[in-house]
Design a protein around this motif. Structure first.
Motif, PDB file in Angstrom:
ATOM      1  N   LYS A 124       0.858  -1.181   0.000  1.00 55.64           N
ATOM      2  CA  LYS A 124       0.000   0.000   0.000  1.00 55.64           C
ATOM      3  C   LYS A 124       0.896   1.233   0.000  1.00 55.64           C
ATOM      4  O   LYS A 124       2.114   1.146   0.234  1.00 55.64           O
ATOM      5  CB  LYS A 124      -0.911   0.015   1.245  1.00 55.64           C
ATOM      6  CG  LYS A 124      -1.876  -1.155   1.329  1.00 55.64           C
ATOM      7  CD  LYS A 124      -2.698  -1.123   2.609  1.00 55.64           C
ATOM      8  CE  LYS A 124      -3.787  -0.070   2.553  1.00 55.64           C
ATOM      9  NZ  LYS A 124      -4.690  -0.153   3.726  1.00 55.64           N
ATOM     10  N   ASN A 222       4.872  -0.076   3.585  1.00 50.23           N
ATOM     11  CA  ASN A 222       3.592   0.453   3.115  1.00 50.23           C
ATOM     12  C   ASN A 222       3.455   1.952   3.361  1.00 50.23           C
ATOM     13  O   ASN A 222       2.518   2.577   2.865  1.00 50.23           O
ATOM     14  CB  ASN A 222       2.430  -0.261   3.798  1.00 50.23           C
ATOM     15  CG  ASN A 222       2.307  -1.714   3.383  1.00 50.23           C
ATOM     16  OD1 ASN A 222       3.093  -2.205   2.586  1.00 50.23           O
ATOM     17  ND2 ASN A 222       1.331  -2.409   3.922  1.00 50.23           N
ATOM     18  N   GLY A 515      -2.765  -4.680  -5.231  1.00 51.76           N
ATOM     19  CA  GLY A 515      -3.848  -3.713  -5.356  1.00 51.76           C
ATOM     20  C   GLY A 515      -4.979  -4.184  -6.245  1.00 51.76           C
ATOM     21  O   GLY A 515      -5.882  -3.402  -6.585  1.00 51.76           O
ATOM     22  N   GLU A 518      -9.165  -5.754  -2.658  1.00 52.47           N
ATOM     23  CA  GLU A 518      -9.138  -4.985  -1.414  1.00 52.47           C
ATOM     24  C   GLU A 518      -9.694  -5.865  -0.304  1.00 52.47           C
ATOM     25  O   GLU A 518     -10.771  -6.437  -0.429  1.00 52.47           O
ATOM     26  CB  GLU A 518      -9.971  -3.717  -1.540  1.00 52.47           C
ATOM     27  CG  GLU A 518      -9.893  -2.821  -0.304  1.00 52.47           C
ATOM     28  CD  GLU A 518     -10.716  -1.551  -0.450  1.00 52.47           C
ATOM     29  OE1 GLU A 518     -10.360  -0.540   0.179  1.00 52.47           O
ATOM     30  OE2 GLU A 518     -11.726  -1.571  -1.199  1.00 52.47           O
ATOM     31  N   ASP A 522     -10.219  -3.514   4.949  1.00 52.22           N
ATOM     32  CA  ASP A 522      -9.978  -2.199   4.354  1.00 52.22           C
ATOM     33  C   ASP A 522     -11.266  -1.613   3.794  1.00 52.22           C
ATOM     34  O   ASP A 522     -11.498  -0.393   3.869  1.00 52.22           O
ATOM     35  CB  ASP A 522      -8.924  -2.303   3.251  1.00 52.22           C
ATOM     36  CG  ASP A 522      -7.510  -2.314   3.803  1.00 52.22           C
ATOM     37  OD1 ASP A 522      -7.336  -2.045   5.008  1.00 52.22           O
ATOM     38  OD2 ASP A 522      -6.567  -2.599   3.039  1.00 52.22           O
TER      39      ASP A 522
END
Length: 538
Positions: A124, A222, A515, A518, A522
């Protein structure tokens, strides 16, 4: 379903009920008819032999308890007829050989991550706001309100729309079904906010420990950069925090903005400066692209919570196989929750790559247990009411299943709380068994993804690392689909092997790390952060 009972290890003298069993039932198991002497719910343990008082009980091939009274063959084990008992490790007795899994299909795989100047790769891209002391929590909350609302990082929830409809007298049911709109100014950066209750007022060691944890969050791959607020007079001084950061990374190259309120005048003046300067850095961080990276760059937190009697035979060993695959690929899995390693210490000690690491593990876990005993508790009091209700009736029984998350690979390093992972392969990290405290610590140790197994359902997440939930059973996956990412119930039904489930977990990790997916945590903005005060926390 092929069987109503399952035995985990050939030497076990108890089996696990896969379905509800009733007094008077006869179950054929391993070529023998077992007469069920008492009603037994699924996930609970059934005696495979006649036990007398003080007889030893084995599961997973290890000692997990003793009978406190006679238990007839086919009887159910409960907190009333079993007590905690576990073997104690004093040093390495052998070096365990490891049969590494076949990684031929994985060795050339990559994930698309955020490459940092020190060579780490994040899953992330986060700009982080946090205080050095609880006195600054209100200012962090003010900044959170400003940034989240103006940058539109979080969409209005259906519940917020429902309340809005009630306030204005509109059709509440119709409003509740409306999908909230979402429009973010930045598409490649998240802004996250941490608050806590530490930094002053406690013992100095707690502040030093918090400094190491927060430094680990800055260094986590991240995190692109951070805004840090200090009051000025607290125990956790700015120089203590900077020293902790230098200890982890002597050449940190991420942007770090630190503000001390007692040197900046009014709140308005300070906040205006923070917003202007932080926004400028967030804009720069938004330009960092994802690029391919080998799976060896992944640091994987291994967590469990809300465990049930199936966790140790489905979700945990499946995650353990994914952990072994990552270890073989030179990635870094992290196994924590030291109170939930009670009873299988000898197995772990024998997996340590040398005596020094083995001795460090024994020293840390003994000191932790001694502190619990000194406070009038102990590791034997670790199982929660939910654990007990679902068949985990002793700490050793719970631990033997929980440790399966760590697979079978050699233990390359043992870390104390606040240390940072630097070696590839399986790392042990000293943390409590508390879900959020443990997850918080693993991310502070560098975990870029966390996989969290659960049998009862736990919504835990983290502000910096995605937390992937794996259910031990399909009933949970169906009843709480908003928090479960992967259902390992197929293992219980005999539809999937542990290895197949483990590969499915690793495949999903790669998608989340890139990515492409998700995590449910989150999606729910489940940003939990609880530092461990080094008192007793089980």
């Amino acid at each position: 379903m092929k069987s109503k009972l399952i035995k985990v290890h050939p030497e076990d003298n108890v089996a696990i009920a896969l379905v509800d069993l009733w007094q008077g039932d006869t179950v054929n198991f391993e070529g023998e008819d077992i007469f069920i002497t008492s009603d037994t719910k699924a996930k609970h343990k059934v005696a495979m032999v006649d036990f007398a008082a003080e007889d030893k009980i084995y599961m997973y091939g290890v000692l997990v308890g003793k009978a406190t009274e006679e238990i007839r063959k086919g009887g159910v084990l409960t907190v009333d007829n079993v007590k905690h008992e576990a073997n104690t490790a004093y040093g390495k007795t052998e070096t365990t050989a490891w049969n590494a899994p076949d990684i031929s299909k994985w060795k050339d795989r990559t994930f698309n991550g955020y490459h940092r100047p020190d060579g780490q790769v994040g899953t992330k891209n986060v700009w982080l706001f946090f205080p050095l002391v609880f006195c600054e929590n209100r200012n962090i909350e003010l900044l959170k309100d400003v940034f989240e609302n103006e940058l539109s990082f979080h969409k209005s929830s259906k519940q917020r729309l429902l309340l809005r409809s009630l306030i204005h007298g509109t059709d509440s049911e119709a409003m509740a079904d409306v999908e909230p709109e979402e429009s973010s100014i930045f598409d490649n950066i998240e802004v996250k906010f941490i608050t806590h209750q530490g930094g002053c007022g406690g013992i100095r060691q707690d502040s030093a420990s918090l400094a190491r944890l927060l430094a680990g969050y800055i260094n986590n791959p991240n995190v692109a950069g951070a805004t840090v607020l200090s009051l000025g007079c607290q125990n956790l001084q700015i120089d203590i925090f900077k020293s902790a950061l230098k200890r982890i990374n002597s050449d940190i190259q991420k942007p770090l903005l630190i503000y001390e309120q007692q040197q900046m005048g009014t709140v308005d003046d300070m906040m205006n400066t923070i917003i202007k300067e932080s926004f400028a850095e967030i804009k720069k961080a938004n330009q960092i692209p994802r690029k391919p990276a080998p799976l060896s760059k992944l640091k994987l937190g291994l967590e469990c919570g809300g465990s049930d009697g199936f966790s140790g035979i489905s979700a945990n060993p499946a995650l353990g196989y994914a952990s072994d695959l990552l270890s073989a690929l030179k990635g870094s899995p992290i196994l924590s929750e030291f109170p939930e390693l009670c009873g299988i210490e000898q197995e772990l000690v024998n997996r340590c790559v040398n005596d020094e690491i083995a001795d460090r593990f024994i020293s840390l876990i003994r000191a932790f247990e001694d502190s619990a005993i000194a406070a009038g508790s102990g590791f034997d009091m670790n199982p929660s009411p939910g654990n007990i209700k679902d068949g985990l009736i002793t700490d050793a029984m719970k631990s033997a299943g929980a440790a399966k998350k760590g697979g079978t690979s050699p233990i390359e390093d043992v870390l104390d709380y606040g240390d940072y992972v630097t070696r590839p392969g399986l790392n042990l990290l000293c943390t409590p068994g508390n879900d959020v405290e443990s997850t918080t610590a693993m991310v502070g140790a560098g975990a870029s993804v966390v996989v969290f197994t659960t049998g009862l359902g736990t919504p835990t997440g983290n502000p910096v690392a995605p937390v992937i939930k794996v259910s031990s059973n399909s009933t949970l996956a169906r009843s709480m689909p908003d928090i479960i990412d992967i259902d390992s119930g197929g293992v219980i039904r005999g539809e999937k092997t542990i290895e197949e489930m483990g590969e499915e977990i690793l495949e999903y990790i790669v998608k989340v790390a890139s990515g492409e997916e998700e995590s449910k945590a989150d999606q729910l903005d489940q940003d939990d952060f609880i530092p461990w005060k080094r008192g007793v926390s089980l």
